[in-house]
Design an enzyme around this catalytic site. Structure first.
Site, PDB file in Angstrom:
ATOM      1  N   HIS A 201       0.790  -1.232   0.012  1.00 54.46           N
ATOM      2  CA  HIS A 201       0.026   0.005   0.063  1.00 54.46           C
ATOM      3  C   HIS A 201       1.021   1.205   0.016  1.00 54.46           C
ATOM      4  CE1 HIS A 201      -0.314  -1.422   4.427  1.00 54.46           C
ATOM      5  NE2 HIS A 201       0.789  -1.103   4.272  1.00 54.46           N
TER       6      HIS A 201
ATOM      7  N   GLY B 209       2.033   4.757   0.667  1.00 57.03           N
ATOM      8  CA  GLY B 209       2.105   5.385   1.953  1.00 57.03           C
ATOM      9  C   GLY B 209       2.615   4.757   3.119  1.00 57.03           C
TER      10      GLY B 209
ATOM     11  N   ILE C 178       3.442   2.110   6.471  1.00 58.35           N
ATOM     12  CA  ILE C 178       2.751   1.550   7.571  1.00 58.35           C
ATOM     13  C   ILE C 178       2.223   2.933   8.211  1.00 58.35           C
ATOM     14  CG2 ILE C 178       3.057   0.885  10.193  1.00 58.35           C
ATOM     15  CD1 ILE C 178       2.809  -1.280   8.318  1.00 58.35           C
ATOM     16  N   CYS C 179       2.958   4.160   8.296  1.00 54.24           N
ATOM     17  CA  CYS C 179       2.626   5.388   8.746  1.00 54.24           C
ATOM     18  C   CYS C 179       1.248   5.813   8.506  1.00 54.24           C
ATOM     19  CB  CYS C 179       3.635   6.456   8.545  1.00 54.24           C
ATOM     20  SG  CYS C 179       3.210   7.860   9.202  1.00 54.24           S
TER      21      CYS C 179
ATOM     22  N   GLY D 269       5.950   2.785  25.377  1.00 53.50           N
ATOM     23  CA  GLY D 269       6.410   4.000  24.745  1.00 53.50           C
ATOM     24  C   GLY D 269       5.475   4.739  23.848  1.00 53.50           C
TER      25      GLY D 269
ATOM     26  N   ALA E 149       3.378  -3.990  22.572  1.00 54.77           N
ATOM     27  CA  ALA E 149       4.005  -2.591  21.881  1.00 54.77           C
ATOM     28  C   ALA E 149       5.237  -2.400  22.758  1.00 54.77           C
ATOM     29  CB  ALA E 149       3.086  -1.436  22.371  1.00 54.77           C
TER      30      ALA E 149
ATOM     31  N   HIS F 180      -0.537  36.980  22.634  1.00 54.00           N
ATOM     32  CA  HIS F 180      -1.661  36.600  23.850  1.00 54.00           C
ATOM     33  C   HIS F 180      -3.113  36.859  23.651  1.00 54.00           C
ATOM     34  CE1 HIS F 180      -3.001  36.805  28.203  1.00 54.00           C
ATOM     35  NE2 HIS F 180      -3.946  37.847  27.500  1.00 54.00           N
TER      36      HIS F 180
END
Length: 481
Positions: free
Chosen positions: A37, A39, A41-42, A197, A284, A460
């Site tokens: 695909h 692009g 994994i990201c 992480g 993960a 501000h």
């Protein structure tokens, strides 16, 4: 279409497709090889769709706390996890199509299939053996396919994949990687997240906000262990306030499976074991480079700990072969991959003034709630390096915009070299800090002094005012605290 090119890039993730575009801009005949695909994994399974999920969770959170803003929502706000996932996948599909357009616009040829280096300057592309995860990523029109292709310069941009621990390998049903965690068929009532992480804590934050009971297990003393310890402690306090259970200095040693749940054996540093039963476990524990089946060993391309070894310009030890992005080692970040690829191809094209990337000036962002962002040295690392430092801090609770937003919990922390006034680190936790951090990144790249930062006028009311106040605090000049 011919089979001979100046540059061939293997992999179309953020590093690969950006490198291809820059290569074409420089007048080099360019092709990109992709097996699954555009692009990478990201775009399809990482950075972008997770942010879409987290945005849905953020809106859900605000809906649940509408009364805090003087609003009333009739009835109970609820979450449709299938619709949330569908929105996330739609975001990815839209961007995926955009990459195809960019390739066509920049006259980059797309070669569809799996590439293997047969010799320096040559690759063989075969039919992909990997089944696409979704039908939304069709083969681009006019894409080339199987065959032998040559190029003077071949750039590996094959990315990385989730790391698996022996005995706790993901099975796609009860033990998930981020792939499965991104497209749950139904909302789990409870989760164990192994690793804190960026990937682990973002999913922990998403699922907790959506209502699941979440336990995070981290081997090191702090959650988000690469972050400044003070920032990590503030984030942990907020996570726990939201109901997240966090166990540090612990590891999952065993996972027992039943029909529709798991029991994780969590061993703490004192040797005690706690058994935690949950619907699912998310693994993960990091990622590893995709270096297999590329023909690297046969050509003698040097690798180390699952990544390709390169110099500051992406060159490997074999002439004509380069590597960028996750496959070339940490930090494994999309924006690092993009810039690394630009440096690599500009060096190939002999663009004047190209220099290696300064990795200590690469920002890191985690899109949990609260957000965390940083660049440069932590306070501990600066002290370990023997630096005399000045540290400035400014609390979100003293900022008018943060209070107005209902987001008054957070901290901006800046670290300066005491002798030179050089900004050597900036660390933030709180609302929108992933957008704010770039101000400090620009300052570091321009070698801005503390005096210049203190004389910069910030608008501000904004959250960005806290950046200046943190600088002022480092030099005993803070105004609003």
């Amino acid at each position: 279409m011919a089979n001979n090119y100046d540059v061939i890039i293997i992999g179309s993730g953020p590093g690969g497709y950006v490198t291809a575009i820059r290569s074409a801009q420089l007048g080099l005949k360019t092709a990109i090889v992709e097996r699954e695909h555009l692009g990478g994994i990201c775009l399809n399974w990482g950075c972008i769709p997770t942010k879409a999920l987290l945005r849905s969770a953020e809106i859900f959170h605000y809906g649940q706390h509408a009364k805090d803003y003087g609003l009333t929502i009739e009835g109970k706000i609820s979450a449709d996890i299938k619709a949330v996932v569908q929105r996330s996948r739609g975001v990815s599909a839209r961007l995926n199509a955009g990459i195809g357009f960019l390739m066509k616009k920049n006259k980059v040829d797309v070669i569809w299939g799996e590439a293997k280096l047969s010799k320096p300057g040559e690759i063989v592309v075969s039919k992909t053996s990997k089944k696409p995860m979704e039908p939304q990523n069709p083969v681009p029109k006019n894409a080339q396919g199987e065959g032998t292709y040559t190029a003077k310069h071949i750039i590996l941009a094959t990315g990385a994949r989730p790391r698996a621990l022996p005995g706790i390998e993901p099975d796609g049903k009860l033990i998930w990687t981020y792939f499965e965690a991104m497209v749950p068929p139904e909302m789990p009532k409870s989760l164990v997240v192994m690793g804190s992480g960026a990937i682990g804590i973002e999913f922990a934050s998403f699922y907790r906000t959506m209502g699941a009971e979440v336990t995070v297990v981290e081997l090191l003393p702090n959650v988000m262990p690469v972050e400044d310890a003070e920032i990590s402690a503030i984030a942990r306090k907020q996570f726990e306030k939201q109901g997240m259970k966090i166990i540090t200095e612990a590891k999952v040693t065993k996972v027992e499976k039943s029909a529709n749940s798991i029991t994780a054996h969590v061993e703490t540093k004192d040797g005690k074991v706690e058994k935690i039963t949950a619907d699912r476990l998310i693994s993960a524990v990091g990622v590893q480079g995709n270096i297999e089946n590329l023909g690297l060993e046969a050509l003698g391309v040097k690798t180390d700990r699952g990544c390709v070894v390169i110099d500051g310009y992406g060159k490997t030890n074999v002439p004509g072969i380069y590597a960028i992005g996750d496959v070339a080692g940490p930090p494994m970040l999309a924006h690092k991959a993009e810039h690394e690829g630009v440096i690599c191809v500009e060096k190939i094209a002999n663009v004047p003034g190209v220099h290696p990337m300064e990795k200590d000036k690469i920002p890191g962002c985690t899109y949990c709630h609260p957000q965390v962002a940083s660049v440069g040295l932590t306070e501990a690392k600066a002290k370990e390096g023997g630096r005399e430092i000045r540290v400035g801090r400014f609390q979100f609770a003293a900022n008018g915009k943060a209070i107005a937003l209902g987001e008054d919990q957070g901290l901006v922390k800046t670290i300066f070299d005491k002798k030179t006034g050089q900004l050597i680190g900036a660390h933030m936790v709180g609302a929108e800090v992933t957008e704010l951090i770039q101000g400090f990144v620009v300052a570091m790249n321009l070698e801005t002094t503390e005096e210049e930062l203190m004389h910069t006028v910030f608008p501000h009311p904004t959250l960005s005012e806290m950046m200046k106040e943190s600088v002022l605090d480092a030099y005993g000049r803070v105004l609003n605290a």
